[in-house]
Write a protein that holds these residues in place. Structure first.
Motif, PDB file in Angstrom:
ATOM      1  N   MET A   1       0.835  -1.282   0.025  1.00 14.93           N
ATOM      2  CA  MET A   1       0.011  -0.043  -0.044  1.00 14.93           C
ATOM      3  C   MET A   1       0.896   1.241   0.064  1.00 14.93           C
ATOM      4  O   MET A   1       1.639   1.286   0.807  1.00 14.93           O
ATOM      5  N   LYS A   2       0.560   2.170  -0.759  1.00 13.77           N
ATOM      6  CA  LYS A   2       1.087   3.507  -0.769  1.00 13.77           C
ATOM      7  C   LYS A   2       0.563   4.381   0.166  1.00 13.77           C
ATOM      8  O   LYS A   2      -0.714   4.315   0.427  1.00 13.77           O
ATOM      9  N   TYR A   3       1.341   5.264   0.953  1.00 14.54           N
ATOM     10  CA  TYR A   3       0.717   6.433   1.587  1.00 14.54           C
ATOM     11  C   TYR A   3       0.875   7.914   1.044  1.00 14.54           C
ATOM     12  O   TYR A   3       1.877   8.208   0.514  1.00 14.54           O
ATOM     13  N   ALA A   4      -0.037   8.473   1.277  1.00 17.66           N
ATOM     14  CA  ALA A   4      -0.391   9.680   0.797  1.00 17.66           C
ATOM     15  C   ALA A   4      -0.701  10.744   1.867  1.00 17.66           C
ATOM     16  O   ALA A   4      -1.416  10.538   2.599  1.00 17.66           O
ATOM     17  N   LEU A   5      -0.149  12.091   1.705  1.00 21.02           N
ATOM     18  CA  LEU A   5      -0.727  13.223   2.722  1.00 21.02           C
ATOM     19  C   LEU A   5      -0.993  14.100   1.879  1.00 21.02           C
ATOM     20  O   LEU A   5      -0.332  14.695   0.837  1.00 21.02           O
ATOM     21  N   VAL A   6      -2.519  14.771   2.011  1.00 21.43           N
ATOM     22  CA  VAL A   6      -3.103  15.721   1.113  1.00 21.43           C
ATOM     23  C   VAL A   6      -3.388  16.895   2.221  1.00 21.43           C
ATOM     24  O   VAL A   6      -4.113  16.824   3.044  1.00 21.43           O
ATOM     25  N   THR A   7      -2.662  17.995   2.221  1.00 24.00           N
ATOM     26  CA  THR A   7      -3.035  19.098   3.190  1.00 24.00           C
ATOM     27  C   THR A   7      -4.087  19.977   2.725  1.00 24.00           C
ATOM     28  O   THR A   7      -4.415  20.242   1.382  1.00 24.00           O
ATOM     29  N   GLY A   8      -4.940  20.543   3.566  1.00 24.70           N
ATOM     30  CA  GLY A   8      -6.143  21.229   3.121  1.00 24.70           C
ATOM     31  C   GLY A   8      -7.124  20.189   2.391  1.00 24.70           C
ATOM     32  O   GLY A   8      -7.290  20.886   1.280  1.00 24.70           O
ATOM     33  N   SER A   9      -7.526  19.017   2.958  1.00 25.04           N
ATOM     34  CA  SER A   9      -8.141  18.434   2.106  1.00 25.04           C
ATOM     35  C   SER A   9      -9.631  17.894   2.300  1.00 25.04           C
ATOM     36  O   SER A   9     -10.026  16.645   2.078  1.00 25.04           O
ATOM     37  N   THR A  10     -10.419  18.805   3.126  1.00 24.31           N
ATOM     38  CA  THR A  10     -11.694  18.383   3.383  1.00 24.31           C
ATOM     39  C   THR A  10     -12.709  19.308   2.687  1.00 24.31           C
ATOM     40  O   THR A  10     -14.090  19.139   2.669  1.00 24.31           O
ATOM     41  N   ALA A  11     -12.178  19.617   1.491  1.00 28.53           N
ATOM     42  CA  ALA A  11     -13.307  20.476   0.608  1.00 28.53           C
ATOM     43  C   ALA A  11     -12.474  20.643  -0.721  1.00 28.53           C
ATOM     44  O   ALA A  11     -11.275  20.740  -0.800  1.00 28.53           O
TER      45      ALA A  11
ATOM     46  N   ARG B   1      -9.452  10.362  -4.983  1.00 34.18           N
ATOM     47  CA  ARG B   1      -8.923   9.908  -6.062  1.00 34.18           C
ATOM     48  C   ARG B   1      -7.920   8.896  -5.563  1.00 34.18           C
ATOM     49  O   ARG B   1      -7.600   7.726  -6.020  1.00 34.18           O
ATOM     50  N   LEU B   2      -7.202   9.385  -4.518  1.00 39.33           N
ATOM     51  CA  LEU B   2      -5.875   8.420  -3.855  1.00 39.33           C
ATOM     52  C   LEU B   2      -6.540   7.337  -3.398  1.00 39.33           C
ATOM     53  O   LEU B   2      -5.963   6.070  -3.417  1.00 39.33           O
ATOM     54  N   LEU B   3      -7.665   7.572  -2.528  1.00 39.06           N
ATOM     55  CA  LEU B   3      -8.219   6.572  -1.877  1.00 39.06           C
ATOM     56  C   LEU B   3      -8.785   5.601  -3.046  1.00 39.06           C
ATOM     57  O   LEU B   3      -8.763   4.327  -2.750  1.00 39.06           O
ATOM     58  N   GLU B   4      -9.280   5.960  -4.018  1.00 39.58           N
ATOM     59  CA  GLU B   4      -9.789   4.984  -5.061  1.00 39.58           C
ATOM     60  C   GLU B   4      -8.742   4.220  -5.930  1.00 39.58           C
ATOM     61  O   GLU B   4      -9.020   3.065  -6.421  1.00 39.58           O
ATOM     62  N   GLU B   5      -7.559   4.879  -5.784  1.00 37.73           N
ATOM     63  CA  GLU B   5      -6.313   4.050  -6.327  1.00 37.73           C
ATOM     64  C   GLU B   5      -5.536   3.261  -5.258  1.00 37.73           C
ATOM     65  O   GLU B   5      -4.645   2.552  -5.525  1.00 37.73           O
ATOM     66  N   GLY B   6      -6.273   3.187  -3.988  1.00 38.48           N
ATOM     67  CA  GLY B   6      -5.854   1.913  -3.141  1.00 38.48           C
ATOM     68  C   GLY B   6      -4.732   2.569  -2.131  1.00 38.48           C
ATOM     69  O   GLY B   6      -4.133   1.675  -1.189  1.00 38.48           O
ATOM     70  N   CYS B   7      -4.582   4.039  -2.150  1.00 36.73           N
ATOM     71  CA  CYS B   7      -3.692   4.769  -1.202  1.00 36.73           C
ATOM     72  C   CYS B   7      -4.345   4.570   0.272  1.00 36.73           C
ATOM     73  O   CYS B   7      -5.559   4.646   0.454  1.00 36.73           O
ATOM     74  N   PHE B   8      -3.354   4.556   1.144  1.00 33.91           N
ATOM     75  CA  PHE B   8      -3.869   5.194   2.525  1.00 33.91           C
ATOM     76  C   PHE B   8      -3.513   6.734   2.714  1.00 33.91           C
ATOM     77  O   PHE B   8      -2.665   7.190   2.239  1.00 33.91           O
ATOM     78  N   VAL B   9      -4.412   7.450   2.971  1.00 33.94           N
ATOM     79  CA  VAL B   9      -4.468   8.727   2.830  1.00 33.94           C
ATOM     80  C   VAL B   9      -4.536   9.554   4.313  1.00 33.94           C
ATOM     81  O   VAL B   9      -5.593   9.496   4.872  1.00 33.94           O
TER      82      VAL B   9
ATOM     83  N   SER C   1       4.687  10.489  10.414  1.00 35.79           N
ATOM     84  CA  SER C   1       5.864   9.474  11.091  1.00 35.79           C
ATOM     85  C   SER C   1       5.777   8.468  11.708  1.00 35.79           C
ATOM     86  O   SER C   1       6.195   7.257  11.667  1.00 35.79           O
ATOM     87  N   LYS C   2       4.660   8.435  12.577  1.00 35.54           N
ATOM     88  CA  LYS C   2       4.149   7.424  13.534  1.00 35.54           C
ATOM     89  C   LYS C   2       3.512   6.542  12.793  1.00 35.54           C
ATOM     90  O   LYS C   2       3.552   5.379  13.044  1.00 35.54           O
ATOM     91  N   LEU C   3       2.344   6.941  11.888  1.00 30.87           N
ATOM     92  CA  LEU C   3       1.499   5.914  11.435  1.00 30.87           C
ATOM     93  C   LEU C   3       1.808   5.333  10.074  1.00 30.87           C
ATOM     94  O   LEU C   3       0.884   4.786   9.612  1.00 30.87           O
ATOM     95  N   CYS C   4       2.990   5.581   9.547  1.00 27.78           N
ATOM     96  CA  CYS C   4       3.122   4.879   8.222  1.00 27.78           C
ATOM     97  C   CYS C   4       4.851   4.858   8.148  1.00 27.78           C
ATOM     98  O   CYS C   4       5.259   5.613   8.645  1.00 27.78           O
ATOM     99  N   PRO C   5       5.167   3.683   7.367  1.00 21.81           N
ATOM    100  CA  PRO C   5       6.595   3.416   7.250  1.00 21.81           C
ATOM    101  C   PRO C   5       7.435   4.323   6.449  1.00 21.81           C
ATOM    102  O   PRO C   5       8.495   4.868   6.736  1.00 21.81           O
TER     103      PRO C   5
ATOM    104  N   ASP D   1      13.010  12.944   5.450  1.00 19.03           N
ATOM    105  CA  ASP D   1      13.839  11.514   5.717  1.00 19.03           C
ATOM    106  C   ASP D   1      12.613  10.702   5.635  1.00 19.03           C
ATOM    107  O   ASP D   1      13.053   9.404   5.491  1.00 19.03           O
ATOM    108  N   HIS D   2      11.358  11.023   5.788  1.00 18.05           N
ATOM    109  CA  HIS D   2      10.311   9.940   5.764  1.00 18.05           C
ATOM    110  C   HIS D   2       9.652   9.787   4.143  1.00 18.05           C
ATOM    111  O   HIS D   2       8.680   8.754   4.101  1.00 18.05           O
ATOM    112  N   MET D   3      10.362  10.672   3.287  1.00 17.44           N
ATOM    113  CA  MET D   3       9.836  10.322   1.908  1.00 17.44           C
ATOM    114  C   MET D   3      10.452   9.231   1.360  1.00 17.44           C
ATOM    115  O   MET D   3      11.458   8.985   1.502  1.00 17.44           O
ATOM    116  N   ALA D   4       9.390   8.298   0.850  1.00 18.88           N
ATOM    117  CA  ALA D   4       9.903   7.223  -0.092  1.00 18.88           C
ATOM    118  C   ALA D   4      10.863   7.404  -1.024  1.00 18.88           C
ATOM    119  O   ALA D   4      10.777   8.535  -1.942  1.00 18.88           O
TER     120      ALA D   4
END
Length: 240
Positions: free
Chosen positions: A1-11, A20-28, A74-78, A123-126
């Protein structure tokens, strides 16, 4: 699974990208600053797609918010595969009335905190991950209605290009996607005649749908040879 962060993402655009990232199987990681109402509405939309998301309440105009987001990710994803810097603010105060505090707030939200979030998560970027900065065509064309917004977005575009060499050793690509006018809540209050004037300047004679911006962002995130680009997606603004 891929991990994504989207700032300002409730509207608006941010929510469309998160969906869209959820639809593609990411954890967001979904971020919001203040509106619990928007957060609850976003949860209803995202939950129809997947439960693989986490909400992080943090004001991305402040270093404290950057640290809250950085610590949670950093705590919730590898490792973080996708970083989408979408949080923004504008200020339409009359030029002669703009205060230093108002100017600083726009710069902090639109330029300074994106820089420090990239620093915090470096340092946490894949390896071979991807960053998209949501710029704006008003950072390309002069924008007298909100000078601070246009200047900050132009600075964000340059920040994006400047980060290419920083990310080179990690094989992380970074690009700026620059929407024009999009059908978001922020545009809902425009008077019909004002809206018509804008549409007349767009060759396609309409605003974009958030999904169109989200689809393009996903394409840029995953194209392995786009790097350091500042890409308008504006329907042919100023070409009509």
């Amino acid at each position: 699974m891929k991990y994504a962060l989207v700032t300002g993402s409730t509207a608006g655009i941010g929510l469309a990208i998160a969906k869209r990232l959820l639809e593609e199987g990411c954890f967001v990681f979904v971020n919001f600053a203040h509106s619990e109402e928007n957060a609850q509405a976003a949860k209803k939309i995202l939950s129809t797609v997947s439960s693989n998301y986490a909400m992080i309440k943090a004001d991305m105009s402040k270093l404290e918010g950057v640290n809250i987001v950085g610590e949670a990710v950093s705590k919730l994803c590898p490792q973080l595969d996708y970083l989408i810097l979408n949080s923004y603010v504008t200020d339409k105060t009359d030029f002669l009335q703009v205060t230093p505090e108002q100017w600083q707030h726009v710069m902090d939200m639109n330029v300074n905190m994106p820089f420090f979030l990239m620093q915090r998560l470096y340092d946490h970027m894949a390896e071979s991950g991807s960053v998209v900065c949501i710029g704006a065509v008003m950072g390309i064309y002069p924008h007298a209605i909100s000078v601070s917004y246009g200047v900050s977005k132009a600075a964000l575009h340059m920040l994006c290009r400047s980060m290419v060499k920083i990310y080179e050793s990690k094989k992380v690509r970074i690009n700026a996607v620059c929407p024009g006018f999009v059908e978001t809540p922020a545009q809902a209050g425009k008077a019909p005649d004002h809206r018509q004037r804008i549409e007349n300047k767009i060759a396609l004679h309409r605003f974009a749908q958030p999904k169109e911006i989200a689809d393009f962002c996903f394409s840029v995130l995953n194209n392995g040879y786009i790097n350091g680009a500042v890409i308008p997606i504006d329907g042919g603004y100023d070409m009509a």
